[in-house]
Design a protein around this motif. Sequence first.
Motif, short mmCIF file in Angstrom:
data_model
loop_
_atom_site.label_atom_id
_atom_site.label_comp_id
_atom_site.label_asym_id
_atom_site.label_seq_id
_atom_site.Cartn_x
_atom_site.Cartn_y
_atom_site.Cartn_z
N SER A 100 0.84 -1.19 0.00
CA SER A 100 0.00 0.00 0.00
C SER A 100 0.88 1.25 0.00
CB SER A 100 -0.96 -0.03 1.20
OG SER A 100 -1.85 1.05 1.16
N VAL A 103 -1.10 6.25 3.98
CA VAL A 103 -2.51 6.57 3.76
C VAL A 103 -3.11 7.41 4.90
CG1 VAL A 103 -2.94 4.53 2.34
CG2 VAL A 103 -3.22 4.38 4.83
N VAL A 118 -7.64 6.63 9.49
CA VAL A 118 -6.95 6.93 8.23
C VAL A 118 -7.62 8.11 7.55
CG1 VAL A 118 -6.44 6.02 5.94
CG2 VAL A 118 -6.15 4.57 7.95
N PRO A 120 -6.71 9.79 4.10
CA PRO A 120 -5.93 10.03 2.88
C PRO A 120 -6.08 11.47 2.41
CG PRO A 120 -7.21 8.00 2.70
CD PRO A 120 -7.69 8.70 3.93
N ALA A 125 -3.13 8.32 -2.33
CA ALA A 125 -3.32 7.64 -1.05
C ALA A 125 -4.74 7.11 -0.91
CB ALA A 125 -2.99 8.61 0.10
N HIS A 126 -5.72 7.88 -1.40
CA HIS A 126 -7.11 7.43 -1.29
C HIS A 126 -7.34 6.17 -2.13
CE1 HIS A 126 -11.64 8.08 -1.79
NE2 HIS A 126 -11.42 7.71 -0.54
N LYS A 128 -5.17 3.91 -2.85
CA LYS A 128 -4.50 2.80 -2.16
C LYS A 128 -5.32 2.34 -0.95
CE LYS A 128 -0.61 1.64 -3.18
NZ LYS A 128 -0.12 0.60 -4.12
N TYR A 129 -5.95 3.29 -0.27
CA TYR A 129 -6.75 2.91 0.89
C TYR A 129 -8.02 2.16 0.47
CZ TYR A 129 -9.20 3.14 5.33
OH TYR A 129 -9.87 2.79 6.49
N GLU A 132 -6.96 -1.25 0.06
CA GLU A 132 -6.83 -1.90 1.37
C GLU A 132 -8.18 -2.38 1.89
OE1 GLU A 132 -4.92 0.05 4.55
OE2 GLU A 132 -3.15 0.66 3.42
N ARG A 150 2.31 -0.94 4.66
CA ARG A 150 2.23 0.50 4.46
C ARG A 150 3.63 1.09 4.56
NH1 ARG A 150 -3.00 1.67 8.42
NH2 ARG A 150 -4.63 0.95 6.95
#
Length: 291
Positions: A100, A103, A118, A120, A125-126, A128-129, A132, A150
Amino acid sequence: MKKVIVTGSSGFIGKALTKKLYELNYEVIKLNSKTGDISDFSTFSKFDFTDINHIYHLAGKTFVPDSWENPLEFYKINAEGTLNILELCRKYKIELTYISAYVYGHQDFMPISEDVVVRPNNPYAHSKYIAEQLCEFYAYEYGVKVSVIRPFNVFGVGQNEKFLIPHIIKQALLEDNIKVKDLTPKRDYIYIDDLIDAIILTKHSKNNYNVYNIGSGYSISVKEIIDVVQEILDISKPINCENSFRINEISDVVANISRANLELNWFPQYSFIDGIREILKYEKEKYNGEV
């Protein structure tokens, strides 16, 4: 021979991971942009997944400034691409390690643990989250064993020059001065070899769903990076700072790495200075007579 898949095998982290897996006598199937688009499930029809026991999923769009310009591509590759990988894992009962990113966005307290809320703060980053969250759902609802890494700020030999540390080092070696946009942001940097060790150790994770911060546990500013590079090179070039700030810039980031210490028995082996020395040895050889 153990057989695994590495997606994003042609990237900075993917190349280093693939090299290490070969050293450990794994048979590695490499998936990257040349083999197809991971957001298109038909890409995987040419591969046989029946004897794969682990996938290391690194493929994705990664450069934060680009994510502001083209968010759709980031969500498509990073989120939908990960969903396709999870479907393969579900269908063929394959374990997954998902790489990831940072985030967490803006946090009030340091160091940052995996359990904080979290937030982001950019499309990269968003995206990737979201990936997740898909991993977590597949772990709990479909029984796919997933470990999420992470990484904080990764650096090392072979990183693209558009990233901060190689950008600084190239200027320190070749230019009359060193130009940066902002001297103040502080980041937690982790050397590539330490990250690779952590990724491989996730094969031994005990829980069905695991999330691990991988960083150094301390932060360094842009100015301090330049100072370290110049000290090792024994130079003192002028520094030109534009005093320009990125959208949603975060002033400081420090990782709490105690979970990886405890559950993976993982500890960083390289200090920041050690890592910079390794890069400088390589870069000085690369540029040879230019330095």
